[in-house]
Design an enzyme around this catalytic site. Structure first.
Site, PDB file in Angstrom:
ATOM      1  N   ASN A 112       0.852  -1.190   0.000  1.00 13.44           N
ATOM      2  CA  ASN A 112       0.000   0.000   0.000  1.00 13.44           C
ATOM      3  C   ASN A 112       0.883   1.233   0.000  1.00 13.44           C
ATOM      4  O   ASN A 112       1.334   1.695   1.051  1.00 13.44           O
ATOM      5  CB  ASN A 112      -0.913  -0.035   1.231  1.00 13.44           C
ATOM      6  N   ARG A 121      -2.692  -1.502  -3.474  1.00 14.28           N
ATOM      7  CA  ARG A 121      -3.608  -0.373  -3.439  1.00 14.28           C
ATOM      8  C   ARG A 121      -3.265   0.544  -4.605  1.00 14.28           C
ATOM      9  O   ARG A 121      -2.118   0.936  -4.793  1.00 14.28           O
ATOM     10  CB  ARG A 121      -3.459   0.400  -2.134  1.00 14.28           C
ATOM     11  N   HIS A 178      -9.888   6.890  -1.141  1.00 15.67           N
ATOM     12  CA  HIS A 178      -9.892   6.163   0.139  1.00 15.67           C
ATOM     13  C   HIS A 178     -11.040   5.159   0.202  1.00 15.67           C
ATOM     14  O   HIS A 178     -11.512   4.802   1.283  1.00 15.67           O
ATOM     15  CB  HIS A 178     -10.010   7.135   1.327  1.00 15.67           C
ATOM     16  N   ARG A 214      -1.956  19.037   0.781  1.00  6.89           N
ATOM     17  CA  ARG A 214      -2.931  19.394  -0.249  1.00  6.89           C
ATOM     18  C   ARG A 214      -3.927  20.412   0.293  1.00  6.89           C
ATOM     19  O   ARG A 214      -4.340  20.338   1.444  1.00  6.89           O
ATOM     20  CB  ARG A 214      -3.665  18.149  -0.746  1.00  6.89           C
ATOM     21  N   GLU A 235      -7.145  -1.309   5.650  1.00  8.13           N
ATOM     22  CA  GLU A 235      -7.013  -1.331   4.201  1.00  8.13           C
ATOM     23  C   GLU A 235      -6.240  -2.562   3.743  1.00  8.13           C
ATOM     24  O   GLU A 235      -6.588  -3.187   2.735  1.00  8.13           O
ATOM     25  CB  GLU A 235      -6.311  -0.058   3.726  1.00  8.13           C
TER      26      GLU A 235
END
Length: 407
Positions: A12, A90, A179, A240, A384
Site C-alpha cells: 500500500n 492499493r 480512500h 494538499r 485497508e
C-alpha cells in the site's frame, strides 16, 4: 511450494508512506506487517512488526523504491519471499474503467499509468510498487484494488461538475472519490459495532491522515464524498489544499508567474497543514507546537477541524438521517484533540463527545466516543491491508479455495 504455504503480500504505497502486510489467505490476521514513513525526507524509516518484535531501519532519505527494496530483503532473509503467491496493490485512481478489483495485466498497468495525472502523488508510487513486485515475484499473481471503485455507486448529481459536459465525455472530468478501500471496510465494521440494521443505515466516515476525505454511506454504498477528480478536492490535508476558489489559483498564478506545473506543486505539495502552519504537514508535530504556543500550528489545526465539520454538515444533506460519524485513519484513530474539536462543532446534530472515553481511544482501539446514541461518534481502525488481502485472495485463489487449490 507446499500446499500449506501460499502467502498474500499487500503493498500500500501512499503519498509519503508505504504500508505492507503478509497474510495466509485462510487466516484473518496478518503474519507480519509494517510501515515505511517520512519517505523522501531525512528521517525516512521503515518498521517491521513480526513475531511479536518490532525492528526499525533507517532509509537515509530514501523513497518508495528504497522502502520496497528493504521490504523484499526482509522477506527474503526469512525465507518468506519465495512463498508469496499473490500480491495485492492499493491503487488510488482507476478512472471510470475500474469498478472493482482486478488482476493486473499489461493493459491494466497501462490504464493505471494513464490515470497518473489525476493522482500525481499516488499513482506513480503505486506503479513503483507494482513494477518492483512483478520484477521480484514474476510467478505471483498481481491484483489492483482501487480507491475509486467504492465510489462508483454515487449518483450523477453527486459526481458531476457544473462544467461543459464535453470535458466529461472527452476527458472523463467528473468526481471520483478516494480512500474507497478504507471507507468500505470501516463502514462495515461501524455497522456491526453499533448494531445498525445492515439494510437501513446512514453514516459519514472521516478518513483523516496526511490524505483526508469524508464519505456519506447509505446501506454500505457510497452516495457522496469530499474528494473529486483528483485527491486535491475536499478537506484540508497534509500538503494538499482541499477546496479552494479556482479563481484564487488563477490569480496567484498570474501574480506569482506560476505555470501549470507550479500550480500543481503548490496545491499538492506546499499547501494544507504545511502551508497554513509554515511548519509541518504532520498533525503530531503541529499539536505539540500548538500546545507550546505556535500560532501557525494552532491556526492550521483550527482550519483543519472547521473544514471537517463543515463537510460533515454538507454530506448530511445526502442522507435521510445521520446514524453515526465514524473516525478512522492515522489522525482519526489517534488524535483525541482533533476528534473533540470536530464533534464540538457538530453539536447541532445532537453529537455530544464523551471526553473521558475520547481521550483514551487511540492506537488501534475501536470505541464509541459520544454520549449520544443517535447519532453516535465512533472510532474504527481502518484495515485497508486486510481488505486488499481479501480481494486479492478472492481473485488469485478463489473465494472458497482450499489449500490444495491455492498451492
Amino acid at each position: 511450494m507446499s500446499i500449506s504455504t501460499p502467502l498474500t503480500l499487500v503493498v500500500n504505497c501512499g503519498s509519503s508512506s508505504l504500508k505492507f502486510a503478509l497474510f495466509d489467505p485462510r487466516e484473518s490476521e496478518a503474519l507480519l506487517g509494517g510501515l515505511a514513513e517520512c519517505l523522501d525526507a531525512a528521517d525516512a524509516r521503515i518498521r517491521f512488526d513480526a513475531d511479536g518484535e518490532r525492528t526499525v531501519a533507517q532509509l537515509n532519505g530514501g523513497g518508495h523504491r528504497e522502502a520496497l527494496d528493504a521490504l523484499l530483503a526482509f522477506l527474503s532473509a526469512r525465507g518468506l519471499l519465495e512463498r508469496v503467491a499473490a500480491v495485492g496493490h492499493r491503487v488510488v485512481h482507476g478512472g471510470e474503467r475500474f469498478t472493482q478489483s482486478v488482476e493486473i495485466t499489461p493493459e491494466v498497468l497501462a490504464d493505471i499509468e494513464a490515470c497518473a495525472d489525476l493522482a500525481p502523488l499516488h499513482n506513480p508510487a503505486n506503479l513503483i510498487g507494482i513494477r518492483a513486485s512483478i520484477a521480484a515475484l514474476p510467478a505471483a499473481r498481481q491484483v489492483a484494488v482501487f480507491d475509486t471503485a467504492f465510489h462508483q455507486t454515487m449518483p450523477a448529481e453527486a459526481y458531476l461538475y457544473a462544467l461543459p459536459q464535453q470535458y466529461r465525455r472527452e476527458y472523463g472530468v467528473r468526481r471520483y472519490g478516494f480512500h474507497g478501500t478504507s471507507h468500505r471496510c470501516v463502514s462495515q465494521r461501524a455497522i456491526e459495532r453499533l448494531e445498525l440494521d445492515p439494510t437501513d443505515n446512514a453514516l459519514i466516515v472521516l478518513h483523516l491522515g496526511n490524505g483526508a476525505s469524508a464519505t456519506a454511506i447509505r446501506n454500505g454504498r457510497s452516495i457522496d464524498t469530499s474528494m473529486g477528480l483528483t485527491p486535491v478536492e475536499g478537506l484540508v490535508m497534509g500538503t494538499r489544499c482541499g477546496d479552494v476558489d479556482a479563481g484564487a489559483l488563477l490569480y496567484i498564478a498570474r501574480r506569482a508567474g506560476l505555470d501549470l506545473d507550479g500550480v500543481d506543486t503548490m496545491i499538492n505539495k506546499k499547501s494544507g497543514l504545511l502551508g497554513l502552519s509554515e511548519l509541518s504537514n504532520d498533525c503530531r508535530t503541529l499539536e505539540q507546537a500548538a500546545a507550546s504556543g505556535h500560532e501557525g500550528a494552532r491556526t492550521a489545526l483550527d482550519v483543519f477541524c472547521f473544514r471537517i465539520a463543515r463537510t460533515v454538515g454538507a454530506l448530511a444533506a445526502s442522507l435521510p438521517r445521520l446514524d453515526a460519524v465514524v473516525f478512522t485513519g492515522g489522525i482519526g484513530e489517534n488524535s483525541a484533540n482533533v476528534r473533540a474539536k470536530v464533534l464540538e462543532r457538530l453539536s447541532i446534530f445532537g453529537l455530544d463527545v464523551d471526553h473521558e472515553r475520547n481521550d483514551v481511544t487511540r492506537g488501534g482501539a475501536c470505541a464509541v466516543i459520544s454520549r449520544s446514541r443517535r447519532p453516535a461518534a465512533i472510532v474504527v481502525p481502518t484495515d485497508e491491508e486486510g481488505t486488499i488481502a481479501r480481494d486479492t485472495a478472492d481473485i488469485a485463489f478463489g473465494q472458497s479455495a482450499s489449500a490444495a487449490e491455492v498451492a
